[in-house]
Design a protein around this motif. Structure first.
Motif, PDB file in Angstrom:
ATOM      1  N   THR A 165       9.408  -5.502 -16.931  1.00  0.00           N
ATOM      2  CA  THR A 165       8.000  -5.904 -16.937  1.00  0.00           C
ATOM      3  C   THR A 165       7.137  -4.689 -16.631  1.00  0.00           C
ATOM      4  OG1 THR A 165       8.000  -6.459 -14.582  1.00  0.00           O
ATOM      5  CG2 THR A 165       8.563  -8.236 -16.125  1.00  0.00           C
ATOM      6  N   THR A 166       5.944  -4.709 -17.140  1.00  0.00           N
ATOM      7  CA  THR A 166       5.015  -3.606 -16.878  1.00  0.00           C
ATOM      8  C   THR A 166       4.745  -3.481 -15.384  1.00  0.00           C
ATOM      9  OG1 THR A 166       3.975  -3.935 -19.022  1.00  0.00           O
ATOM     10  CG2 THR A 166       2.721  -2.693 -17.379  1.00  0.00           C
ATOM     11  N   ALA A 167       4.603  -4.630 -14.723  1.00  0.00           N
ATOM     12  CA  ALA A 167       4.301  -4.608 -13.292  1.00  0.00           C
ATOM     13  C   ALA A 167       5.413  -3.905 -12.510  1.00  0.00           C
ATOM     14  CB  ALA A 167       4.116  -6.035 -12.778  1.00  0.00           C
ATOM     15  N   MET A 168       6.675  -4.177 -12.887  1.00  0.00           N
ATOM     16  CA  MET A 168       7.790  -3.561 -12.166  1.00  0.00           C
ATOM     17  C   MET A 168       7.876  -2.069 -12.466  1.00  0.00           C
ATOM     18  SD  MET A 168      10.205  -4.113  -9.980  1.00  0.00           S
ATOM     19  CE  MET A 168      10.427  -5.903  -9.999  1.00  0.00           C
ATOM     20  N   ALA A 190       1.993   3.063  -9.335  1.00  0.00           N
ATOM     21  CA  ALA A 190       1.343   4.077 -10.172  1.00  0.00           C
ATOM     22  C   ALA A 190      -0.161   4.101  -9.919  1.00  0.00           C
ATOM     23  CB  ALA A 190       1.610   3.777 -11.644  1.00  0.00           C
ATOM     24  N   ARG A 191      -0.759   5.248 -10.153  1.00  0.00           N
ATOM     25  CA  ARG A 191      -2.214   5.388 -10.037  1.00  0.00           C
ATOM     26  C   ARG A 191      -2.761   5.929 -11.346  1.00  0.00           C
ATOM     27  NH1 ARG A 191      -3.174   8.260  -4.132  1.00  0.00           N
ATOM     28  NH2 ARG A 191      -2.306   6.560  -2.837  1.00  0.00           N
ATOM     29  N   ARG A 192      -3.813   5.320 -11.813  1.00  0.00           N
ATOM     30  CA  ARG A 192      -4.453   5.821 -13.030  1.00  0.00           C
ATOM     31  C   ARG A 192      -5.237   7.088 -12.701  1.00  0.00           C
ATOM     32  NH1 ARG A 192      -4.479   2.587 -17.421  1.00  0.00           N
ATOM     33  NH2 ARG A 192      -3.710   0.465 -17.167  1.00  0.00           N
ATOM     34  N   GLN A 193      -5.202   8.001 -13.634  1.00  0.00           N
ATOM     35  CA  GLN A 193      -5.896   9.271 -13.419  1.00  0.00           C
ATOM     36  C   GLN A 193      -7.003   9.431 -14.460  1.00  0.00           C
ATOM     37  OE1 GLN A 193      -2.831  12.206 -13.624  1.00  0.00           O
ATOM     38  NE2 GLN A 193      -1.981  11.688 -11.610  1.00  0.00           N
ATOM     39  N   SER A 194      -8.088  10.015 -14.042  1.00  0.00           N
ATOM     40  CA  SER A 194      -9.207  10.240 -14.970  1.00  0.00           C
ATOM     41  C   SER A 194      -8.802  11.244 -16.033  1.00  0.00           C
ATOM     42  CB  SER A 194     -10.436  10.756 -14.209  1.00  0.00           C
ATOM     43  OG  SER A 194     -10.859   9.779 -13.274  1.00  0.00           O
ATOM     44  N   GLY A 195      -9.328  11.054 -17.229  1.00  0.00           N
ATOM     45  CA  GLY A 195      -8.966  11.927 -18.341  1.00  0.00           C
ATOM     46  C   GLY A 195      -9.933  13.082 -18.525  1.00  0.00           C
ATOM     47  N   PRO A 208       5.466   5.852 -16.019  1.00  0.00           N
ATOM     48  CA  PRO A 208       5.966   4.965 -14.966  1.00  0.00           C
ATOM     49  C   PRO A 208       6.663   5.756 -13.869  1.00  0.00           C
ATOM     50  CG  PRO A 208       6.479   4.090 -17.131  1.00  0.00           C
ATOM     51  CD  PRO A 208       5.920   5.459 -17.345  1.00  0.00           C
ATOM     52  N   PRO A 209       6.253   5.583 -12.631  1.00  0.00           N
ATOM     53  CA  PRO A 209       6.856   6.346 -11.550  1.00  0.00           C
ATOM     54  C   PRO A 209       8.247   5.837 -11.191  1.00  0.00           C
ATOM     55  CG  PRO A 209       5.279   4.797 -10.661  1.00  0.00           C
ATOM     56  CD  PRO A 209       5.181   4.695 -12.153  1.00  0.00           C
ATOM     57  N   ARG A 210       8.560   4.616 -11.566  1.00  0.00           N
ATOM     58  CA  ARG A 210       9.857   4.049 -11.191  1.00  0.00           C
ATOM     59  C   ARG A 210      10.868   4.341 -12.297  1.00  0.00           C
ATOM     60  NH1 ARG A 210       9.932  -1.589  -8.424  1.00  0.00           N
ATOM     61  NH2 ARG A 210      11.612  -0.514  -7.357  1.00  0.00           N
ATOM     62  N   LEU A 211      11.282   5.578 -12.357  1.00  0.00           N
ATOM     63  CA  LEU A 211      12.218   5.990 -13.392  1.00  0.00           C
ATOM     64  C   LEU A 211      13.567   5.315 -13.213  1.00  0.00           C
ATOM     65  CD1 LEU A 211      11.369   9.787 -13.650  1.00  0.00           C
ATOM     66  CD2 LEU A 211      10.540   7.895 -15.055  1.00  0.00           C
ATOM     67  N   GLU A 212      13.893   4.909 -11.988  1.00  0.00           N
ATOM     68  CA  GLU A 212      15.157   4.223 -11.772  1.00  0.00           C
ATOM     69  C   GLU A 212      15.173   2.865 -12.460  1.00  0.00           C
ATOM     70  OE1 GLU A 212      12.654   3.314  -8.075  1.00  0.00           O
ATOM     71  OE2 GLU A 212      12.887   4.854  -9.600  1.00  0.00           O
ATOM     72  N   VAL A 213      13.973   2.219 -12.538  1.00  0.00           N
ATOM     73  CA  VAL A 213      13.870   0.958 -13.277  1.00  0.00           C
ATOM     74  C   VAL A 213      13.989   1.223 -14.765  1.00  0.00           C
ATOM     75  CG1 VAL A 213      12.396  -1.016 -13.811  1.00  0.00           C
ATOM     76  CG2 VAL A 213      12.469  -0.109 -11.476  1.00  0.00           C
ATOM     77  N   LEU A 272      16.697  -3.090  -6.983  1.00  0.00           N
ATOM     78  CA  LEU A 272      15.384  -2.766  -7.529  1.00  0.00           C
ATOM     79  C   LEU A 272      14.514  -4.010  -7.683  1.00  0.00           C
ATOM     80  CD1 LEU A 272      16.332  -0.100 -10.213  1.00  0.00           C
ATOM     81  CD2 LEU A 272      15.184   0.270  -8.039  1.00  0.00           C
ATOM     82  N   ALA A 273      15.110  -5.113  -8.124  1.00  0.00           N
ATOM     83  CA  ALA A 273      14.336  -6.338  -8.328  1.00  0.00           C
ATOM     84  C   ALA A 273      13.812  -6.897  -7.013  1.00  0.00           C
ATOM     85  CB  ALA A 273      15.182  -7.386  -9.047  1.00  0.00           C
TER      86      ALA A 273
END
Length: 234
Positions: free
Chosen positions: A57-60, A65-70, A81-86, A163-164
């Motif tokens: 899921t996107t949420a998982m 994560a934090r959105r960054q200004s462009g 995605p910061p959760r590379l393990e997922v 992880l879940a």
């Protein structure tokens, strides 16, 4: 109770699952893994599709994560995605790929054709689980490498569950080498332990130490080996 022969040189067959090693019952004669390991594996397989759905899921993937200004435009771009393990479990090479390797090995041993392509990992996983559960009894009784496959399924289930549920996996640390001698030869396998269990098992010779008392015995045996080796070196 086990109905074991009393012949001193007879070695009663044991379960080949790496984390088990218990002696098989008379009714389990001819099997490669014991019935408790078979039952536990069937349960883990049944739970894997649900665990996968929770992870995919996107949420998982984006948790934390934090959105960054462009830049000057002020637009916002989604972060990696910061959760590379997922991602490692739901993406290529993840759950579906690891189960596929087990399924293909079983099909080859059975003399069957390799499973046809089933689309995405989410589409393939339920069919892989069905195949493995349907043929688990055969593998337990007739496939000599089933112990390693049972361990792979156990690891896969544990990774998904941790992880879940958001659990932090306990750290594993080295605690010295195995001091057991097998036929006069020092095992020497690197031993490890985690903070969530009082059991240490050597993956080389299968010896187990359970509880504080046996841990002390292990340490004493390790020190005795070091003294012996030091004396031999001198």
């Amino acid at each position: 109770m086990h109905d074991h022969p009393t012949t001193d040189d007879y070695q009663w067959p044991t379960c080949t699952a790496p984390r088990c090693g218990r002696q098989l019952w008379v009714a389990e004669t001819g099997r490669w893994i014991c019935r408790p390991c078979e039952d536990a594996t069937a349960t883990r397989l049944a739970e894997l599709p649900g665990l996968y759905a929770r992870l995919d899921t996107t949420a998982m993937l984006m948790r934390g994560a934090r959105r960054q200004s462009g830049g000057a435009s002020g637009t916002k771009t989604p972060p990696i995605p910061p959760r590379l393990e997922v991602l490692a479990l739901v993406g290529p090479g993840g759950v579906a790929a690891r189960l596929s390797a087990v399924e293909d090995a079983w099909r080859q041993a059975l003399g069957w054709t390799v499973a046809p392509w089933r689309g995405s990992a989410a589409q393939a996983l339920p069919e892989q689980v069905t195949f493995l559960r349907n043929n688990l009894l055969w593998a337990a009784s007739s496939y000599d490498e089933v112990g390693q496959d049972v361990e792979e399924i156990r690891r896969l289930h544990a990774e998904c569950t941790a992880l879940a549920s958001g659990e932090k996996r306990p750290g594993r640390v080295a605690i010295g080498h195995c001091p057991v001698r097998v036929d006069g030869i020092l095992c020497g396998e690197q031993l490890t332990a985690t903070t969530n269990t009082h059991r240490v098992r050597c993956h080389g010779c299968g010896t187990r130490w359970d509880g504080l008392g046996e841990w002390r015995d292990l340490r004493a045996a390790q020190e005795a080996v070091l003294v012996e080796m030091g004396g031999a070196a001198a």
